[in-house]
Write a protein that holds these residues in place. Sequence first.
Motif, PDB file in Angstrom:
ATOM      1  N   CYS A  56       0.858  -1.176   0.000  1.00 38.55           N
ATOM      2  CA  CYS A  56       0.000   0.000   0.000  1.00 38.55           C
ATOM      3  C   CYS A  56       0.897   1.229   0.000  1.00 38.55           C
ATOM      4  CB  CYS A  56      -0.911   0.024   1.217  1.00 38.55           C
ATOM      5  SG  CYS A  56      -2.042   1.434   1.220  1.00 38.55           S
ATOM      6  N   GLU A  57       0.758   2.050  -1.036  1.00 36.07           N
ATOM      7  CA  GLU A  57       1.511   3.285  -1.164  1.00 36.07           C
ATOM      8  C   GLU A  57       0.539   4.400  -1.526  1.00 36.07           C
ATOM      9  OE1 GLU A  57       5.163   2.906  -3.620  1.00 36.07           O
ATOM     10  OE2 GLU A  57       4.485   0.823  -3.834  1.00 36.07           O
ATOM     11  N   HIS A  58       0.594   5.502  -0.785  1.00 33.49           N
ATOM     12  CA  HIS A  58      -0.258   6.659  -1.074  1.00 33.49           C
ATOM     13  C   HIS A  58      -1.731   6.263  -1.117  1.00 33.49           C
ATOM     14  CE1 HIS A  58       3.561   8.511  -2.011  1.00 33.49           C
ATOM     15  NE2 HIS A  58       3.769   7.595  -2.945  1.00 33.49           N
ATOM     16  N   GLN A  59      -2.146   5.393  -0.210  1.00 35.90           N
ATOM     17  CA  GLN A  59      -3.525   4.906  -0.086  1.00 35.90           C
ATOM     18  C   GLN A  59      -3.966   4.056  -1.294  1.00 35.90           C
ATOM     19  OE1 GLN A  59      -5.541   8.669   0.685  1.00 35.90           O
ATOM     20  NE2 GLN A  59      -5.417   8.262   2.877  1.00 35.90           N
ATOM     21  N   VAL A  60      -3.017   3.511  -2.013  1.00 34.56           N
ATOM     22  CA  VAL A  60      -3.313   2.625  -3.142  1.00 34.56           C
ATOM     23  C   VAL A  60      -2.723   1.245  -2.834  1.00 34.56           C
ATOM     24  CG1 VAL A  60      -3.010   2.194  -5.602  1.00 34.56           C
ATOM     25  CG2 VAL A  60      -3.334   4.535  -4.788  1.00 34.56           C
ATOM     26  N   TRP A  61      -3.610   0.266  -2.749  1.00 39.03           N
ATOM     27  CA  TRP A  61      -3.209  -1.122  -2.537  1.00 39.03           C
ATOM     28  C   TRP A  61      -2.921  -1.754  -3.885  1.00 39.03           C
ATOM     29  CZ3 TRP A  61      -2.742  -3.398   2.248  1.00 39.03           C
ATOM     30  CH2 TRP A  61      -3.180  -2.621   3.324  1.00 39.03           C
ATOM     31  N   HIS A  62      -1.852  -2.545  -3.956  1.00 34.64           N
ATOM     32  CA  HIS A  62      -1.513  -3.126  -5.245  1.00 34.64           C
ATOM     33  C   HIS A  62      -0.761  -4.434  -5.114  1.00 34.64           C
ATOM     34  CE1 HIS A  62       2.646  -1.455  -4.976  1.00 34.64           C
ATOM     35  NE2 HIS A  62       2.021  -0.493  -4.310  1.00 34.64           N
ATOM     36  N   GLY A  63      -0.882  -5.236  -6.172  1.00 31.47           N
ATOM     37  CA  GLY A  63      -0.187  -6.507  -6.270  1.00 31.47           C
ATOM     38  C   GLY A  63      -0.266  -7.005  -7.696  1.00 31.47           C
ATOM     39  N   TYR A  64       0.640  -7.889  -8.032  1.00 40.21           N
ATOM     40  CA  TYR A  64       0.711  -8.460  -9.375  1.00 40.21           C
ATOM     41  C   TYR A  64       0.455  -9.958  -9.262  1.00 40.21           C
ATOM     42  CZ  TYR A  64       2.497  -9.656 -13.982  1.00 40.21           C
ATOM     43  OH  TYR A  64       2.620 -10.119 -15.260  1.00 40.21           O
ATOM     44  N   LEU A  65      -0.587 -10.441  -9.926  1.00 41.82           N
ATOM     45  CA  LEU A  65      -0.921 -11.856  -9.884  1.00 41.82           C
ATOM     46  C   LEU A  65      -0.347 -12.541 -11.121  1.00 41.82           C
ATOM     47  CD1 LEU A  65      -2.354 -13.960  -8.149  1.00 41.82           C
ATOM     48  CD2 LEU A  65      -4.410 -13.549  -9.517  1.00 41.82           C
ATOM     49  N   ARG A  66       0.833 -13.133 -10.932  1.00 41.04           N
ATOM     50  CA  ARG A  66       1.505 -13.840 -12.026  1.00 41.04           C
ATOM     51  C   ARG A  66       0.690 -15.081 -12.390  1.00 41.04           C
ATOM     52  NH1 ARG A  66       5.908 -13.065 -14.446  1.00 41.04           N
ATOM     53  NH2 ARG A  66       6.679 -11.593 -12.890  1.00 41.04           N
ATOM     54  N   GLY A  67       0.499 -15.297 -13.687  1.00 49.20           N
ATOM     55  CA  GLY A  67      -0.259 -16.445 -14.175  1.00 49.20           C
ATOM     56  C   GLY A  67      -1.716 -16.129 -14.485  1.00 49.20           C
ATOM     57  N   ALA A  68      -2.202 -14.960 -14.049  1.00 47.18           N
ATOM     58  CA  ALA A  68      -3.594 -14.583 -14.340  1.00 47.18           C
ATOM     59  C   ALA A  68      -3.727 -14.215 -15.816  1.00 47.18           C
ATOM     60  CB  ALA A  68      -4.006 -13.410 -13.461  1.00 47.18           C
ATOM     61  N   LYS A  69      -4.901 -14.481 -16.362  1.00 45.67           N
ATOM     62  CA  LYS A  69      -5.146 -14.242 -17.788  1.00 45.67           C
ATOM     63  C   LYS A  69      -6.451 -13.483 -17.987  1.00 45.67           C
ATOM     64  CE  LYS A  69      -2.679 -18.383 -19.041  1.00 45.67           C
ATOM     65  NZ  LYS A  69      -2.755 -19.801 -19.072  1.00 45.67           N
ATOM     66  N   ALA A  70      -6.657 -13.026 -19.212  1.00 44.65           N
ATOM     67  CA  ALA A  70      -7.908 -12.356 -19.571  1.00 44.65           C
ATOM     68  C   ALA A  70      -9.078 -13.275 -19.259  1.00 44.65           C
ATOM     69  CB  ALA A  70      -7.900 -11.978 -21.036  1.00 44.65           C
ATOM     70  N   GLY A  71     -10.160 -12.718 -18.754  1.00 41.83           N
ATOM     71  CA  GLY A  71     -11.347 -13.492 -18.426  1.00 41.83           C
ATOM     72  C   GLY A  71     -11.421 -13.927 -16.976  1.00 41.83           C
ATOM     73  N   LEU A  72     -10.382 -13.635 -16.202  1.00 42.22           N
ATOM     74  CA  LEU A  72     -10.373 -13.986 -14.779  1.00 42.22           C
ATOM     75  C   LEU A  72     -11.541 -13.295 -14.077  1.00 42.22           C
ATOM     76  CD1 LEU A  72      -8.621 -15.343 -12.490  1.00 42.22           C
ATOM     77  CD2 LEU A  72      -7.686 -13.067 -12.111  1.00 42.22           C
ATOM     78  N   VAL A  73     -12.294 -14.049 -13.281  1.00 46.07           N
ATOM     79  CA  VAL A  73     -13.406 -13.489 -12.521  1.00 46.07           C
ATOM     80  C   VAL A  73     -12.884 -13.223 -11.108  1.00 46.07           C
ATOM     81  CG1 VAL A  73     -15.755 -13.849 -11.692  1.00 46.07           C
ATOM     82  CG2 VAL A  73     -15.056 -14.774 -13.919  1.00 46.07           C
ATOM     83  N   TYR A  74     -12.936 -11.951 -10.689  1.00 46.06           N
ATOM     84  CA  TYR A  74     -12.354 -11.576  -9.409  1.00 46.06           C
ATOM     85  C   TYR A  74     -13.205 -10.511  -8.719  1.00 46.06           C
ATOM     86  CZ  TYR A  74     -10.808  -7.248 -11.582  1.00 46.06           C
ATOM     87  OH  TYR A  74     -10.784  -6.025 -12.225  1.00 46.06           O
ATOM     88  N   GLY A  75     -12.902 -10.316  -7.452  1.00 46.08           N
ATOM     89  CA  GLY A  75     -13.505  -9.256  -6.661  1.00 46.08           C
ATOM     90  C   GLY A  75     -12.535  -8.911  -5.547  1.00 46.08           C
ATOM     91  N   TYR A  76     -12.857  -7.874  -4.787  1.00 45.60           N
ATOM     92  CA  TYR A  76     -12.009  -7.458  -3.675  1.00 45.60           C
ATOM     93  C   TYR A  76     -12.754  -7.627  -2.365  1.00 45.60           C
ATOM     94  CZ  TYR A  76      -9.197  -5.041  -7.213  1.00 45.60           C
ATOM     95  OH  TYR A  76      -8.419  -4.734  -8.297  1.00 45.60           O
ATOM     96  N   ARG A  77     -12.035  -7.978  -1.312  1.00 39.02           N
ATOM     97  CA  ARG A  77     -12.531  -7.968   0.052  1.00 39.02           C
ATOM     98  C   ARG A  77     -11.678  -6.921   0.768  1.00 39.02           C
ATOM     99  NH1 ARG A  77     -15.694 -11.348   2.830  1.00 39.02           N
ATOM    100  NH2 ARG A  77     -15.614 -12.854   1.123  1.00 39.02           N
ATOM    101  N   VAL A  78     -12.327  -5.874   1.253  1.00 45.68           N
ATOM    102  CA  VAL A  78     -11.622  -4.747   1.871  1.00 45.68           C
ATOM    103  C   VAL A  78     -11.955  -4.701   3.342  1.00 45.68           C
ATOM    104  CG1 VAL A  78     -11.260  -2.253   1.796  1.00 45.68           C
ATOM    105  CG2 VAL A  78     -11.722  -3.505  -0.328  1.00 45.68           C
ATOM    106  N   TYR A  79     -10.933  -4.616   4.190  1.00 43.39           N
ATOM    107  CA  TYR A  79     -11.094  -4.585   5.646  1.00 43.39           C
ATOM    108  C   TYR A  79     -10.772  -3.194   6.171  1.00 43.39           C
ATOM    109  CZ  TYR A  79     -10.744  -9.657   5.107  1.00 43.39           C
ATOM    110  OH  TYR A  79     -10.942 -10.955   4.734  1.00 43.39           O
ATOM    111  N   GLY A  80     -11.516  -2.767   7.177  1.00 47.21           N
ATOM    112  CA  GLY A  80     -11.256  -1.484   7.804  1.00 47.21           C
ATOM    113  C   GLY A  80     -12.539  -0.697   8.003  1.00 47.21           C
ATOM    114  N   PRO A  81     -12.393   0.501   8.526  1.00 49.75           N
ATOM    115  CA  PRO A  81     -13.592   1.317   8.810  1.00 49.75           C
ATOM    116  C   PRO A  81     -14.260   1.824   7.534  1.00 49.75           C
ATOM    117  CG  PRO A  81     -11.581   2.553   9.279  1.00 49.75           C
ATOM    118  CD  PRO A  81     -11.167   1.169   8.899  1.00 49.75           C
TER     119      PRO A  81
END
Length: 81
Positions: A56-81
């Motif tokens: 997390c830098e400057h309030q931006v969370w980030h990561g690189y998912l190696r092996g992921a391809k177009a069409g991946l179905v995803y969502g986010y789970r965010v914790y905190g207030p």
Amino acid sequence: MERYKMEPGKVYPMGASLDDSGVNFSLFSANAEKVELCIFDQHGQQELMRFALPLCEHQVWHGYLRGAKAGLVYGYRVYGP
């Protein structure tokens, strides 16, 4: 099942950015304490795996998912207030 590996990603561009080796995920949150990337089956019915976005830098969370391809179905789970 696909083999994925979560690695440090880049802050920009925001959103999901596909390249030849995977997908960079970048999400802004002023209040999140933790963000997880959830991977679902192709119908979006069953969660298959979950990865914490590692940085997390400057309030931006980030990561690189190696092996992921177009069409991946995803969502986010965010914790905190």
